[in-house]
Design a protein around this motif. Structure first.
Motif, PDB file in Angstrom:
ATOM      1  N   ARG A  67      44.634  44.654  40.341  1.00 32.45           N
ATOM      2  CA  ARG A  67      45.065  43.982  39.069  1.00 32.45           C
ATOM      3  C   ARG A  67      45.282  44.900  37.733  1.00 32.45           C
ATOM      4  O   ARG A  67      44.802  45.706  38.072  1.00 32.45           O
ATOM      5  CB  ARG A  67      44.126  42.901  38.720  1.00 32.45           C
ATOM      6  N   GLY A  72      42.135  39.131  36.767  1.00 22.96           N
ATOM      7  CA  GLY A  72      41.544  38.534  37.426  1.00 22.96           C
ATOM      8  C   GLY A  72      40.462  37.682  38.358  1.00 22.96           C
ATOM      9  O   GLY A  72      39.641  38.426  37.919  1.00 22.96           O
ATOM     10  N   THR A 136      44.585  34.279  37.943  1.00 22.83           N
ATOM     11  CA  THR A 136      44.521  35.441  37.348  1.00 22.83           C
ATOM     12  C   THR A 136      44.231  34.810  35.287  1.00 22.83           C
ATOM     13  O   THR A 136      44.611  33.358  34.741  1.00 22.83           O
ATOM     14  CB  THR A 136      45.348  35.987  36.375  1.00 22.83           C
TER      15      THR A 136
END
Length: 171
Positions: A67, A72, A136
């Motif tokens: 990420r 995340g 997310t």
């Protein structure tokens, strides 16, 4: 000695802790999760029907992810007998606005492997399905599964693999 106990059946008679069945799923393709709510990680789902309500289910696996910038999250969900998915009991405590998960991925540009090992008691002989989900913090900064953000075609960039395995353990 050891061979005498084994030959007499004492060890076999104990009965508990036997591995009764194993079901596994592997994901080698990639996925980009831009959603800020629970999103299935493609194909990381396993269904098992316990042979006894007293069996335990050992859930183990790993999710390879990357990420960038925002946080995340990854967690397990469980469905028993088609009643609908809910968070598994293997999850962090509720604490204000904090997101409950197995792991949160909060290192800039970081790639992290989330591993999980959880012994579940479902007390059922109905089909139990476990799945890995991710999301997310910000849709502008996705969670990448089995790949990096850039996914550059060079020898400094990799492609990962993820899996989930469920084992029925006899009581």
């Amino acid at each position: 000695g050891d061979n005498t106990a084994r030959a007499s059946g004492v060890i076999a008679a104990a009965g508990g802790g036997k591995l009764l069945q194993v079901v596994s799923a592997v994901l080698t393709s990639t996925q980009v999760i831009s959603s800020t709510s629970d999103t299935d990680i493609t194909n990381l789902s396993v269904a098992i029907t316990p042979s006894s309500a007293s069996s335990k289910l050992w859930v183990t696996g790993m999710v390879c992810s990357n990420r960038w910038y925002s946080t995340g999250f990854i967690k397990l969900q469980r469905d028993i007998g088609g009643a609908g998915y809910a968070d598994s009991a293997f999850i962090g405590d509720a604490a204000g606005s904090r997101k409950r998960c197995i792991q949160f991925l909060a290192i800039d540009y970081g790639g992290l492997t989330t591993t999980f090992n959880y012994l579940d008691s479902t007390n059922t002989t109905s089909e139990v399905t476990y799945k890995a989900v991710g999301w997310t913090q910000s849709g502008s900064y996705p969670l990448y599964i089995n790949r990096t953000k850039a996914d550059s075609d060079n020898n400094s960039t990799g492609r990962g693999a993820s899996s989930i395995t469920v084992m029925e353990i006899g009581a």
